[in-house]
Design a protein around this motif. Structure first.
Motif, PDB file in Angstrom:
ATOM      1  N   VAL A 219     -54.610  11.622  27.533  1.00 14.63           N
ATOM      2  CA  VAL A 219     -54.336  12.030  29.368  1.00 14.63           C
ATOM      3  C   VAL A 219     -52.864  11.427  29.618  1.00 14.63           C
ATOM      4  N   SER A 220     -51.685  12.661  29.936  1.00 16.82           N
ATOM      5  CA  SER A 220     -50.334  12.924  30.363  1.00 16.82           C
ATOM      6  C   SER A 220     -49.795  12.773  31.651  1.00 16.82           C
ATOM      7  N   LYS A 221     -48.167  12.393  31.783  1.00 21.81           N
ATOM      8  CA  LYS A 221     -48.382  11.561  33.019  1.00 21.81           C
ATOM      9  C   LYS A 221     -47.928  13.703  32.989  1.00 21.81           C
ATOM     10  N   PRO A 222     -47.075  13.919  34.396  1.00 20.38           N
ATOM     11  CA  PRO A 222     -46.531  15.426  34.426  1.00 20.38           C
ATOM     12  C   PRO A 222     -45.439  15.419  33.629  1.00 20.38           C
ATOM     13  N   ASP A 223     -43.971  14.098  34.052  1.00 21.77           N
ATOM     14  CA  ASP A 223     -43.027  14.491  33.298  1.00 21.77           C
ATOM     15  C   ASP A 223     -42.735  13.527  32.103  1.00 21.77           C
ATOM     16  N   CYS A 229     -46.655  14.339  24.370  1.00 22.94           N
ATOM     17  CA  CYS A 229     -48.413  14.879  24.949  1.00 22.94           C
ATOM     18  C   CYS A 229     -49.196  14.878  23.667  1.00 22.94           C
ATOM     19  N   LEU A 230     -48.061  15.903  22.667  1.00 23.10           N
ATOM     20  CA  LEU A 230     -48.733  16.211  21.285  1.00 23.10           C
ATOM     21  C   LEU A 230     -49.553  15.155  20.105  1.00 23.10           C
ATOM     22  N   LEU A 231     -48.232  13.879  20.243  1.00 18.89           N
ATOM     23  CA  LEU A 231     -49.240  12.502  19.510  1.00 18.89           C
ATOM     24  C   LEU A 231     -49.887  11.552  20.266  1.00 18.89           C
ATOM     25  N   THR A 255     -53.116  22.722  25.852  1.00 19.04           N
ATOM     26  CA  THR A 255     -53.488  22.464  24.915  1.00 19.04           C
ATOM     27  C   THR A 255     -52.774  23.189  23.812  1.00 19.04           C
ATOM     28  N   ASP A 256     -53.410  22.680  22.549  1.00 18.25           N
ATOM     29  CA  ASP A 256     -52.399  23.558  21.222  1.00 18.25           C
ATOM     30  C   ASP A 256     -52.052  24.694  21.049  1.00 18.25           C
ATOM     31  N   GLY A 257     -52.972  25.916  22.276  1.00 15.84           N
ATOM     32  CA  GLY A 257     -52.377  27.106  21.918  1.00 15.84           C
ATOM     33  C   GLY A 257     -51.153  26.862  23.419  1.00 15.84           C
ATOM     34  N   ASP A 258     -51.660  26.545  24.123  1.00 14.63           N
ATOM     35  CA  ASP A 258     -50.751  27.025  24.860  1.00 14.63           C
ATOM     36  C   ASP A 258     -48.892  26.598  24.109  1.00 14.63           C
ATOM     37  N   PHE A 259     -48.801  25.123  23.403  1.00 16.33           N
ATOM     38  CA  PHE A 259     -47.840  24.890  22.440  1.00 16.33           C
ATOM     39  C   PHE A 259     -47.552  26.126  21.578  1.00 16.33           C
ATOM     40  N   ARG A 260     -48.573  26.790  20.311  1.00 12.49           N
ATOM     41  CA  ARG A 260     -48.339  27.743  19.787  1.00 12.49           C
ATOM     42  C   ARG A 260     -47.932  28.956  20.621  1.00 12.49           C
ATOM     43  N   ARG A 261     -48.149  29.242  21.790  1.00 16.28           N
ATOM     44  CA  ARG A 261     -47.613  30.040  22.452  1.00 16.28           C
ATOM     45  C   ARG A 261     -45.552  30.520  23.220  1.00 16.28           C
ATOM     46  N   HIS A 262     -45.732  29.003  23.752  1.00 13.12           N
ATOM     47  CA  HIS A 262     -44.613  28.557  23.538  1.00 13.12           C
ATOM     48  C   HIS A 262     -43.710  28.184  22.951  1.00 13.12           C
ATOM     49  N   VAL A 263     -43.912  27.937  21.740  1.00 12.76           N
ATOM     50  CA  VAL A 263     -43.046  27.514  21.000  1.00 12.76           C
ATOM     51  C   VAL A 263     -42.386  28.564  20.401  1.00 12.76           C
ATOM     52  N   GLU A 264     -43.317  29.786  20.066  1.00 12.70           N
ATOM     53  CA  GLU A 264     -42.237  31.125  19.328  1.00 12.70           C
ATOM     54  C   GLU A 264     -41.135  31.226  19.590  1.00 12.70           C
ATOM     55  N   ASN A 265     -41.229  31.683  21.405  1.00 11.61           N
ATOM     56  CA  ASN A 265     -39.912  31.692  22.182  1.00 11.61           C
ATOM     57  C   ASN A 265     -39.084  30.714  22.252  1.00 11.61           C
ATOM     58  N   GLU A 271     -38.629  18.903  24.285  1.00 15.44           N
ATOM     59  CA  GLU A 271     -38.132  17.697  25.044  1.00 15.44           C
ATOM     60  C   GLU A 271     -38.552  18.131  26.157  1.00 15.44           C
ATOM     61  N   LYS A 272     -39.039  18.705  26.826  1.00 18.23           N
ATOM     62  CA  LYS A 272     -39.549  19.690  28.191  1.00 18.23           C
ATOM     63  C   LYS A 272     -40.674  18.587  28.574  1.00 18.23           C
ATOM     64  N   PRO A 273     -40.602  18.860  29.924  1.00 17.24           N
ATOM     65  CA  PRO A 273     -42.064  18.153  30.665  1.00 17.24           C
ATOM     66  C   PRO A 273     -43.055  19.009  30.779  1.00 17.24           C
ATOM     67  N   VAL A 274     -44.172  18.148  30.243  1.00 16.50           N
ATOM     68  CA  VAL A 274     -45.738  18.908  29.791  1.00 16.50           C
ATOM     69  C   VAL A 274     -45.911  19.737  31.080  1.00 16.50           C
ATOM     70  N   SER A 275     -45.313  19.104  32.040  1.00 17.53           N
ATOM     71  CA  SER A 275     -45.835  20.137  33.452  1.00 17.53           C
ATOM     72  C   SER A 275     -45.148  21.628  33.748  1.00 17.53           C
ATOM     73  N   THR A 276     -44.221  21.341  32.982  1.00 20.07           N
ATOM     74  CA  THR A 276     -43.331  23.036  33.065  1.00 20.07           C
ATOM     75  C   THR A 276     -44.381  23.653  31.720  1.00 20.07           C
ATOM     76  N   VAL A 277     -44.709  23.694  30.999  1.00 19.51           N
ATOM     77  CA  VAL A 277     -46.037  24.199  30.810  1.00 19.51           C
ATOM     78  C   VAL A 277     -47.377  24.483  30.489  1.00 19.51           C
ATOM     79  N   MET A 278     -47.866  23.013  30.892  1.00 21.80           N
ATOM     80  CA  MET A 278     -48.920  23.618  30.942  1.00 21.80           C
ATOM     81  C   MET A 278     -50.166  24.794  32.118  1.00 21.80           C
ATOM     82  N   THR A 279     -51.162  24.721  31.350  1.00 19.98           N
ATOM     83  CA  THR A 279     -51.673  25.735  32.727  1.00 19.98           C
ATOM     84  C   THR A 279     -52.813  24.887  33.533  1.00 19.98           C
ATOM     85  N   LYS A 280     -51.995  25.140  35.047  1.00 22.66           N
ATOM     86  CA  LYS A 280     -52.952  24.789  35.780  1.00 22.66           C
ATOM     87  C   LYS A 280     -54.105  25.360  36.074  1.00 22.66           C
TER      88      LYS A 280
END
Length: 330
Positions: A219-223, A229-231, A255-265, A271-280
């Motif tokens: 469980v993570s906070k948005p900031d 979060c990965l840890l 999800t780890d899928g979200d991470f893989r999709r974003h890290v490519e680009n 270092e970004k807040p997880v709220s900017t890349v999470m699935t709402k």
């Protein structure tokens, strides 16, 4: 030289069987009427009075009869199969005064089946004929006649029971499901009759029994950063983290899928807040829902994780698809 059989020829013959049997099913469907209603209502009367349904038939009709009996019994209508030959040598004791006898014979002229009718008559049990011929001996000795006449068998000689057995199987399913619905049989009832299999677990196990909680829940906070979060996910051995506000209300999932999709680009994603890349607005269920409902969501939405909410709408846990095989649900 061996003849070469073209695949198209094989498929043409197979599809013709489907076409003939589908046509037969439609024919039998069109024959459903008052007699089927009488059959269903009489079965309900018998079952509510403490009796049971007894099916009987020989040959292919007998094999189908055993399957119909199993389906009826597993869907809340106590039913047994009685082989006519064995009935003549003692098994007639299966049939009791409170029961109903459903006799299965496409021709309506099966000697072994006809031989048990006098005994059934002496007991005073209702006799139902499911057959393709209204003028048959079986119908003449029955109280209810349900027609299942088909134009042709799928067999090229019009001999091997094929279309007629498919129609009989469908007729049995129609009776079983009709009784299930009219008698108020529930998913919970179904599960109680299937305690040892995946089906039973799916309709009796609740989400609260299978969800991840405590140390197995990330469980993570948005900031929080994506790295932190990965840890958390690694520590929980989870493929996702749930993002919540200070009151533990659901904001999203990462999800780890979200991470893989974003890290490519974006290599700076860590270092970004997880709220900017999470699935709402991720999929969620309540803790008191049944496991079968979770399975439906997983299959329809093709997702691996479903968030569990308590009665106040706060995050209570997570259903992870990788846990389901261990619960024998997949």
């Amino acid at each position: 030289m061996k003849n070469i059989i073209e695949p198209a020829v094989v498929l043409e013959k197979a599809r013709k069987v489907f076409d003939i049997e589908i046509e037969g099913l439609c024919e039998v469907k069109s024959q459903l009427g008052d007699e089927f209603v009488k059959l269903a209502l009489k079965c309900i009367e018998i079952l509510d009075g403490g009796g049971k349904i007894v099916l009987s038939g020989v040959g292919k009709s007998g094999h189908i009869g055993q399957k119909i009996a199993a389906t009826l019994a597993s869907t809340g209508s106590p039913t047994v199969f009685m082989h006519p030959v064995e009935a003549l040598h003692g098994d007639l004791g299966i049939l009791q005064k409170k029961d109903i006898l459903i006799a299965l014979s496409y021709s309506g002229e099966t000697d072994e089946l006809l031989a048990i009718l006098p005994s059934a008559k002496r007991l005073g049990v209702p006799i139902v004929a499911i057959t393709g011929f209204e003028d048959s001996v079986l119908v003449k000795h029955s109280d209810i006649f349900v027609s299942m006449r088909v134009s042709q068998e799928a067999c090229p000689f019009n001999l091997a029971p094929t279309t007629s057995t498919s129609a009989l199987l469908a007729m049995g399913d129609a009776l079983a499901i009709t009784l299930l619905e009219l008698r108020g049989f529930t998913k919970e009832d179904y599960g109680r009759l299937h305690p040892g299999g995946a089906i039973g677990r799916a309709v009796t196990l609740k989400v609260s029994d299978m969800m991840r909680t405590g140390d197995r829940l990330a469980v993570s906070k948005p900031d929080e950063s994506v790295k932190d979060c990965l840890l958390r996910m690694t520590k929980a051995r989870s493929g996702s983290a749930i993002v919540v506000d200070s009151d533990r209300h659901l904001l999203g999932i990462f999800t780890d899928g979200d991470f893989r999709r974003h890290v490519e680009n974006d290599l700076a994603i860590l270092e970004k807040p997880v709220s900017t890349v999470m699935t709402k607005n991720p999929a969620s269920v309540s803790a008191d829902q049944l496991a079968v409902e979770v399975l439906k969501i997983i299959q329809s939405r093709k997702i691996d994780d479903i968030i569990v909410l308590d009665k106040d709408g706060r995050v209570a846990g997570l259903v992870d698809i990788q846990d389901l095989p261990g619960l024998k649900l997949m």
